[in-house]
Design a protein around this motif. Structure first.
Motif, PDB file in Angstrom:
ATOM      1  N   TRP A  89     -16.668 -81.032  60.447  1.00  0.00           N
ATOM      2  CA  TRP A  89     -17.550 -81.208  59.291  1.00  0.00           C
ATOM      3  C   TRP A  89     -19.003 -81.388  59.691  1.00  0.00           C
ATOM      4  N   LEU A  90     -19.263 -82.088  60.769  1.00  0.00           N
ATOM      5  CA  LEU A  90     -20.652 -82.239  61.218  1.00  0.00           C
ATOM      6  C   LEU A  90     -21.267 -80.882  61.549  1.00  0.00           C
ATOM      7  N   SER A  91     -20.491 -80.030  62.192  1.00  0.00           N
ATOM      8  CA  SER A  91     -21.029 -78.718  62.580  1.00  0.00           C
ATOM      9  C   SER A  91     -21.425 -77.892  61.358  1.00  0.00           C
ATOM     10  N   ARG A  92     -20.832 -78.185  60.214  1.00  0.00           N
ATOM     11  CA  ARG A  92     -21.144 -77.445  58.995  1.00  0.00           C
ATOM     12  C   ARG A  92     -22.196 -78.141  58.130  1.00  0.00           C
ATOM     13  N   LEU A  93     -22.320 -79.446  58.283  1.00  0.00           N
ATOM     14  CA  LEU A  93     -23.260 -80.208  57.461  1.00  0.00           C
ATOM     15  C   LEU A  93     -24.685 -80.239  58.011  1.00  0.00           C
ATOM     16  N   MET A  94     -24.810 -80.254  59.319  1.00  0.00           N
ATOM     17  CA  MET A  94     -26.127 -80.444  59.936  1.00  0.00           C
ATOM     18  C   MET A  94     -27.059 -79.272  59.678  1.00  0.00           C
ATOM     19  N   GLN A  95     -28.289 -79.621  59.299  1.00  0.00           N
ATOM     20  CA  GLN A  95     -29.344 -78.641  59.026  1.00  0.00           C
ATOM     21  C   GLN A  95     -30.584 -79.039  59.829  1.00  0.00           C
ATOM     22  N   PRO A  96     -31.522 -78.095  60.029  1.00  0.00           N
ATOM     23  CA  PRO A  96     -32.752 -78.429  60.767  1.00  0.00           C
ATOM     24  C   PRO A  96     -33.496 -79.617  60.141  1.00  0.00           C
ATOM     25  N   SER A  97     -34.091 -80.413  60.994  1.00  0.00           N
ATOM     26  CA  SER A  97     -34.946 -81.551  60.622  1.00  0.00           C
ATOM     27  C   SER A  97     -34.222 -82.665  59.877  1.00  0.00           C
ATOM     28  N   GLN A  98     -32.925 -82.769  60.046  1.00  0.00           N
ATOM     29  CA  GLN A  98     -32.191 -83.855  59.400  1.00  0.00           C
ATOM     30  C   GLN A  98     -32.190 -85.100  60.263  1.00  0.00           C
ATOM     31  N   ARG A  99     -31.975 -86.233  59.570  1.00  0.00           N
ATOM     32  CA  ARG A  99     -31.788 -87.517  60.242  1.00  0.00           C
ATOM     33  C   ARG A  99     -30.349 -87.947  60.026  1.00  0.00           C
ATOM     34  N   LEU A 100     -29.683 -88.309  61.101  1.00  0.00           N
ATOM     35  CA  LEU A 100     -28.318 -88.793  61.049  1.00  0.00           C
ATOM     36  C   LEU A 100     -28.318 -90.229  61.535  1.00  0.00           C
ATOM     37  N   LEU A 101     -27.677 -91.115  60.795  1.00  0.00           N
ATOM     38  CA  LEU A 101     -27.527 -92.515  61.203  1.00  0.00           C
ATOM     39  C   LEU A 101     -26.061 -92.748  61.503  1.00  0.00           C
ATOM     40  N   GLU A 102     -25.775 -93.142  62.737  1.00  0.00           N
ATOM     41  CA  GLU A 102     -24.408 -93.428  63.157  1.00  0.00           C
ATOM     42  C   GLU A 102     -24.259 -94.920  63.369  1.00  0.00           C
ATOM     43  N   LEU A 103     -23.380 -95.530  62.609  1.00  0.00           N
ATOM     44  CA  LEU A 103     -23.086 -96.952  62.784  1.00  0.00           C
ATOM     45  C   LEU A 103     -22.007 -97.087  63.837  1.00  0.00           C
ATOM     46  N   GLY A 104     -22.325 -97.805  64.910  1.00  0.00           N
ATOM     47  CA  GLY A 104     -21.344 -98.059  65.953  1.00  0.00           C
ATOM     48  C   GLY A 104     -21.158 -96.920  66.931  1.00  0.00           C
ATOM     49  N   GLY A 105     -22.205 -96.215  67.257  1.00  0.00           N
ATOM     50  CA  GLY A 105     -22.107 -95.076  68.173  1.00  0.00           C
ATOM     51  C   GLY A 105     -22.141 -95.451  69.639  1.00  0.00           C
ATOM     52  N   SER A 106     -22.041 -96.732  69.944  1.00  0.00           N
ATOM     53  CA  SER A 106     -22.038 -97.237  71.314  1.00  0.00           C
ATOM     54  C   SER A 106     -23.282 -96.754  72.062  1.00  0.00           C
ATOM     55  N   ILE A 107     -23.106 -96.121  73.203  1.00  0.00           N
ATOM     56  CA  ILE A 107     -24.250 -95.700  74.012  1.00  0.00           C
ATOM     57  C   ILE A 107     -24.553 -94.221  73.849  1.00  0.00           C
TER      58      ILE A 107
END
Length: 174
Positions: A89-107
């Motif tokens: 789903w990420l590969s289909r949702l992501m568009q240029p100049s987007q901001r993604l916030l990941e809660l708990g993405g570790s390092i």
């Protein structure tokens, strides 16, 4: 056992299917991981002492910086079977100049490893909200790699973060 051989063994285990889970099971006491297990009820888990370790995530994250040399070789190779729907789903949702916030993405394992499966769009900004020790370790790795698309913030500061296009969390909420 010398350190190089030990790191090779750990890295080999990590590359096996479910290898990360196996590694965490084997290293759980050293890493402070005591919250894993299958219980018939919440009450049963409480009886096993799970609820007595309210700050165990802090312990795990405090240890992040101590194990960076073990994390680096597999950082961009660790994709679990359960990550497939997220990758799809990420590969289909992501568009240029987007901001993604990941809660708990570790390092930043997701950020580094997912790019092996689909190219990130231009001008992507990926922000990981984590506990302080993981934020510090993640920033150190990103700096070493010269990675400018990835940023880290303390999860307590999420409310102050600019608007995002995609919010993602995988395994954090439970």
């Amino acid at each position: 056992m010398n350190k190089a051989l030990k790191n090779r063994i750990i890295n080999s285990i990590e590359l096996l299917p479910y290898g990360h889970d196996l590694y965490l099971h084997m290293a759980r006491k050293r890493l402070g991981i005591t919250y894993r297990g299958v219980y018939g009820s919440f009450h049963e888990a409480q009886q096993q002492g799970i609820n007595q370790l309210a700050n165990e995530y802090d312990v795990i994250n405090q240890n992040k910086g101590e194990h960076l040399e073990q994390e680096m070789p597999v950082l961009d190779k660790r994709v679990l079977d359960i990550d497939y729907p997220l990758l799809f789903w990420l590969s289909r949702l992501m568009q240029p100049s987007q901001r993604l916030l990941e809660l708990g993405g570790s390092i930043g394992q997701g950020f580094y490893s997912f790019e092996n499966y689909f190219p990130y769009p231009d001008a992507l900004q990926w922000v990981i909200a984590e506990l302080p020790a993981a934020v510090e370790a993640g920033r150190k790795i990103a700096s070493q790699k010269g990675e400018t698309r990835l940023a880290f913030i303390d999860s307590n500061d999420m409310g102050e973060e600019d608007a995002v296009d995609i919010f993602m969390t995988a395994g954090t909420l439970q």
